[in-house]
Scaffold this motif. Structure first.
Motif, PDB file in Angstrom:
ATOM      1  N   THR A 106       0.868  -1.174   0.000  1.00  0.00           N
ATOM      2  CA  THR A 106       0.000   0.000   0.000  1.00  0.00           C
ATOM      3  C   THR A 106       0.908   1.228   0.000  1.00  0.00           C
ATOM      4  OG1 THR A 106      -1.695  -1.154   1.264  1.00  0.00           O
ATOM      5  CG2 THR A 106      -1.776   1.256   1.273  1.00  0.00           C
ATOM      6  N   VAL A 107       0.600   2.183  -0.857  1.00  0.00           N
ATOM      7  CA  VAL A 107       1.440   3.383  -0.986  1.00  0.00           C
ATOM      8  C   VAL A 107       0.642   4.597  -0.503  1.00  0.00           C
ATOM      9  CG1 VAL A 107       2.709   4.883  -2.560  1.00  0.00           C
ATOM     10  CG2 VAL A 107       2.732   2.402  -2.905  1.00  0.00           C
ATOM     11  N   THR A 108       1.268   5.383   0.339  1.00  0.00           N
ATOM     12  CA  THR A 108       0.648   6.602   0.824  1.00  0.00           C
ATOM     13  C   THR A 108       1.672   7.730   0.793  1.00  0.00           C
ATOM     14  OG1 THR A 108      -0.642   7.573   2.631  1.00  0.00           O
ATOM     15  CG2 THR A 108       1.178   6.120   3.253  1.00  0.00           C
ATOM     16  N   ASP A 109       1.272   8.897   1.252  1.00  0.00           N
ATOM     17  CA  ASP A 109       2.183  10.042   1.248  1.00  0.00           C
ATOM     18  C   ASP A 109       1.813  10.956   2.404  1.00  0.00           C
ATOM     19  OD1 ASP A 109       0.786  12.778  -0.074  1.00  0.00           O
ATOM     20  OD2 ASP A 109      -0.255  10.901  -0.468  1.00  0.00           O
ATOM     21  N   ASP A 131      -5.586   1.727  -6.989  1.00  0.00           N
ATOM     22  CA  ASP A 131      -6.328   1.175  -5.853  1.00  0.00           C
ATOM     23  C   ASP A 131      -5.428   0.963  -4.634  1.00  0.00           C
ATOM     24  OD1 ASP A 131      -8.764   1.153  -7.075  1.00  0.00           O
ATOM     25  OD2 ASP A 131      -8.689  -0.948  -7.686  1.00  0.00           O
ATOM     26  N   ARG A 132      -4.122   0.903  -4.872  1.00  0.00           N
ATOM     27  CA  ARG A 132      -3.188   0.702  -3.746  1.00  0.00           C
ATOM     28  C   ARG A 132      -2.658   2.019  -3.193  1.00  0.00           C
ATOM     29  NH1 ARG A 132       1.350  -1.312  -4.935  1.00  0.00           N
ATOM     30  NH2 ARG A 132       1.294  -1.493  -7.208  1.00  0.00           N
ATOM     31  N   ILE A 162      -6.833  11.246   6.189  1.00  0.00           N
ATOM     32  CA  ILE A 162      -6.745  10.176   5.195  1.00  0.00           C
ATOM     33  C   ILE A 162      -7.802  10.443   4.128  1.00  0.00           C
ATOM     34  CG2 ILE A 162      -7.012   7.701   4.769  1.00  0.00           C
ATOM     35  CD1 ILE A 162      -5.986   7.156   7.550  1.00  0.00           C
ATOM     36  N   CYS A 163      -7.363  10.467   2.878  1.00  0.00           N
ATOM     37  CA  CYS A 163      -8.261  10.758   1.751  1.00  0.00           C
ATOM     38  C   CYS A 163      -8.468   9.494   0.927  1.00  0.00           C
ATOM     39  CB  CYS A 163      -7.695  11.873   0.881  1.00  0.00           C
ATOM     40  SG  CYS A 163      -7.525  13.461   1.734  1.00  0.00           S
ATOM     41  N   SER A 164      -9.404   8.677   1.350  1.00  0.00           N
ATOM     42  CA  SER A 164      -9.750   7.462   0.609  1.00  0.00           C
ATOM     43  C   SER A 164     -11.095   7.673  -0.079  1.00  0.00           C
ATOM     44  CB  SER A 164      -9.825   6.264   1.559  1.00  0.00           C
ATOM     45  OG  SER A 164     -10.763   6.515   2.591  1.00  0.00           O
ATOM     46  N   ASP A 165     -11.535   6.674  -0.847  1.00  0.00           N
ATOM     47  CA  ASP A 165     -12.853   6.759  -1.485  1.00  0.00           C
ATOM     48  C   ASP A 165     -13.522   5.392  -1.442  1.00  0.00           C
ATOM     49  OD1 ASP A 165     -11.745   5.204  -3.585  1.00  0.00           O
ATOM     50  OD2 ASP A 165     -11.145   7.005  -4.675  1.00  0.00           O
ATOM     51  N   ASP A 166     -14.682   5.287  -2.077  1.00  0.00           N
ATOM     52  CA  ASP A 166     -15.450   4.044  -2.014  1.00  0.00           C
ATOM     53  C   ASP A 166     -14.739   2.872  -2.685  1.00  0.00           C
ATOM     54  OD1 ASP A 166     -17.428   5.383  -0.682  1.00  0.00           O
ATOM     55  OD2 ASP A 166     -18.625   5.792  -2.471  1.00  0.00           O
ATOM     56  N   ASP A 167     -13.792   3.177  -3.575  1.00  0.00           N
ATOM     57  CA  ASP A 167     -13.073   2.106  -4.286  1.00  0.00           C
ATOM     58  C   ASP A 167     -11.846   1.620  -3.513  1.00  0.00           C
ATOM     59  OD1 ASP A 167     -14.858   2.222  -6.418  1.00  0.00           O
ATOM     60  OD2 ASP A 167     -13.707   3.790  -7.438  1.00  0.00           O
ATOM     61  N   THR A 168     -11.513   2.272  -2.417  1.00  0.00           N
ATOM     62  CA  THR A 168     -10.331   1.877  -1.653  1.00  0.00           C
ATOM     63  C   THR A 168     -10.577   0.548  -0.951  1.00  0.00           C
ATOM     64  OG1 THR A 168      -9.771   4.203  -1.250  1.00  0.00           O
ATOM     65  CG2 THR A 168      -8.735   2.548   0.169  1.00  0.00           C
ATOM     66  N   PRO A 169      -9.741  -0.461  -1.195  1.00  0.00           N
ATOM     67  CA  PRO A 169      -9.907  -1.743  -0.493  1.00  0.00           C
ATOM     68  C   PRO A 169      -9.826  -1.555   1.018  1.00  0.00           C
ATOM     69  CG  PRO A 169      -8.395  -1.975  -2.351  1.00  0.00           C
ATOM     70  CD  PRO A 169      -8.639  -0.513  -2.183  1.00  0.00           C
ATOM     71  N   ALA A 170     -10.753  -2.181   1.731  1.00  0.00           N
ATOM     72  CA  ALA A 170     -10.835  -2.003   3.183  1.00  0.00           C
ATOM     73  C   ALA A 170      -9.551  -2.428   3.887  1.00  0.00           C
ATOM     74  CB  ALA A 170     -12.019  -2.788   3.734  1.00  0.00           C
ATOM     75  N   SER A 171      -8.912  -3.493   3.391  1.00  0.00           N
ATOM     76  CA  SER A 171      -7.701  -3.984   4.053  1.00  0.00           C
ATOM     77  C   SER A 171      -6.562  -2.973   3.945  1.00  0.00           C
ATOM     78  CB  SER A 171      -7.274  -5.320   3.448  1.00  0.00           C
ATOM     79  OG  SER A 171      -6.992  -5.177   2.061  1.00  0.00           O
ATOM     80  N   ARG A 172      -6.465  -2.305   2.810  1.00  0.00           N
ATOM     81  CA  ARG A 172      -5.399  -1.313   2.635  1.00  0.00           C
ATOM     82  C   ARG A 172      -5.687  -0.062   3.452  1.00  0.00           C
ATOM     83  NH1 ARG A 172      -1.761  -3.152  -0.717  1.00  0.00           N
ATOM     84  NH2 ARG A 172      -2.349  -4.734  -2.262  1.00  0.00           N
ATOM     85  N   LEU A 173      -6.938   0.346   3.505  1.00  0.00           N
ATOM     86  CA  LEU A 173      -7.291   1.489   4.341  1.00  0.00           C
ATOM     87  C   LEU A 173      -6.977   1.194   5.800  1.00  0.00           C
ATOM     88  CD1 LEU A 173      -8.578   4.253   4.758  1.00  0.00           C
ATOM     89  CD2 LEU A 173     -10.826   3.131   4.779  1.00  0.00           C
TER      90      LEU A 173
END
Length: 388
Positions: A106-109, A131-132, A162-173
């Motif tokens: 999972t990649v974040t910033d 998605d990752r 955290i800026c996720s959306d509905d397509d973000t996999p729950a496990s990665r979030l």
């Protein structure tokens, strides 16, 4: 948790210190071998090969560490999370490279701009790679930069957006949330556009205003600047920030910052006109200050709770080692909690002026208790100070 941090400045190194201190495995990558090694020496994590080896220098992890050797960045590591903590103007391309180089991670910033960054990343990667990616922004920082200024508690009790959306996999979030909470931060979820509008008001424009106020001092006579009190120091503290970094931040969130500055200019123009002291001017001046009171009263109080009005007890202390510690010990012995405090220095005297904020119900008890213990409370104390 295995976390790989790309970029070892203030935020990257502080994140490494926070996670390493809690037992997580942290690796560090930076195009500057010196910055990378400094962060590692400070305890932020283990260095891996920099993404762009410097000609004529040894690259960590290569056979014999021979000069000019090359290897892929991050070779041999398999992180759960990759955190991009590079300057904003290169973050999108580093994020895209991380999504390709670490296909399981999972990649974040930690960039303070989100909308434009997401749009740029979307144009550089595939839908599966996107998605990752989960954009983040810890609302923490200092006016000083670099790993040398890093602190393991930088994120403690601070908002982590955290800026996720509905397509973000729950496990990665869930992974990103757990990492943020491991630093002691308080997680909140926002749409990228809402985030950018918010930080323009609470972070970016305050930086601009602080810098503009401080710029008025550049050519002021020194005897005028010598009159500076705590008010000026409060307003201009963040004016010491890095110009290069803030140019990138303001450019990246230009539309939202411009919107707030235009509104501010309108109110400033109205105040300037009122200071011509024509009909109705005093009302306009008073309204400007009153509107500021209203805005100030909406700033959250301790621990994100509703704002609370505190009573302030002022104490005069000699500017000598250990005095401030003794004051706080005596306050603690009186059984009174300090909600906040600030300290200024009397011009031309070795005298500290400490404003101790407490709950209103405790103010009289604190003042009486401190006087009984020999602490000096204005105004009579000031007169005594001038005669000793």
């Amino acid at each position: 948790m295995r976390v790989h941090i790309i970029g070892t400045g203030l935020l990257g190194a502080s994140l490494g210190l926070a996670l390493s201190g809690r037992g997580h495995t942290v690796t560090l990558e930076d195009t500057s071998p010196t910055a990378q090694q400094l962060a590692s020496d400070l305890g932020a994590g283990e260095p891996v090969a920099p993404a762009v080896p410097v000609p004529g220098t040894a690259v960590p992890g290569t056979a014999g560490d021979s000069p000019g050797a090359t290897t892929s960045a991050g070779e041999g590591i398999d992180p759960d999370i990759v955190v991009v903590a590079t300057p904003p103007d290169v973050a999108a391309h580093v994020i895209a490279a991380a999504l390709r180089d670490y296909p399981r991670a999972t990649v974040t910033d930690v960039a303070s701009i989100k909308t434009r960054l997401l749009e740029t990343v979307r144009g550089l990667v595939t839908a599966d790679q996107l998605d990752r990616y989960i954009g983040c922004h810890p609302m923490a920082g200092r006016e000083k930069s670099g790993a040398i200024s890093a602190r393991p508690d930088l994120f403690t009790a601070r908002p982590w957006v955290i800026c996720s959306d509905d397509d973000t996999p729950a496990s990665r979030l869930r992974e990103v949330v757990e990492m943020a909470e491991a630093t002691g931060a308080s997680v909140t979820h926002l749409d990228p556009r809402i985030h950018d509008a918010a930080v323009a008001k609470v972070s970016h424009v305050p930086q601009v205003v602080s810098s503009l106020v401080a710029s008025q001092l550049r050519h002021a006579p020194l005897d005028e600047v010598a009159l500076a009190g705590q008010g000026l120091r409060d307003v201009t503290r963040i004016a010491a920030s890095d110009p290069g970094l803030w140019t990138q931040i303001l450019s990246g969130n230009a539309e939202e910052v411009r919107t707030v500055l235009l509104a501010l200019r309108g109110e400033l123009d109205s105040l300037i006109e009122a200071l011509s002291l024509g009909p109705g001017s005093t009302g306009a001046i008073a309204r400007a200050i009153a509107h500021g009171n209203e805005g100030h009263d909406r700033i959250p109080g301790k621990h994100g709770q509703a704002p609370t009005a505190y009573a302030v007890v002022t104490v005069l202390i000699p500017d000598t080692p250990g005095t401030l510690a003794s004051l706080f010990k005596d306050i603690g012995d009186l059984g009174i909690n300090v909600e906040d405090f600030r300290m200024d220095h009397a011009p031309g005297r070795r005298l500290g002026i400490v404003d101790v904020s407490v709950m209103p119900a405790n103010a009289n008890e604190l003042e009486t208790g401190l006087q009984a213990l020999g602490w000096r409370i204005p105004e009579s104390a000031i007169e005594k100070e001038g005669t000793t």
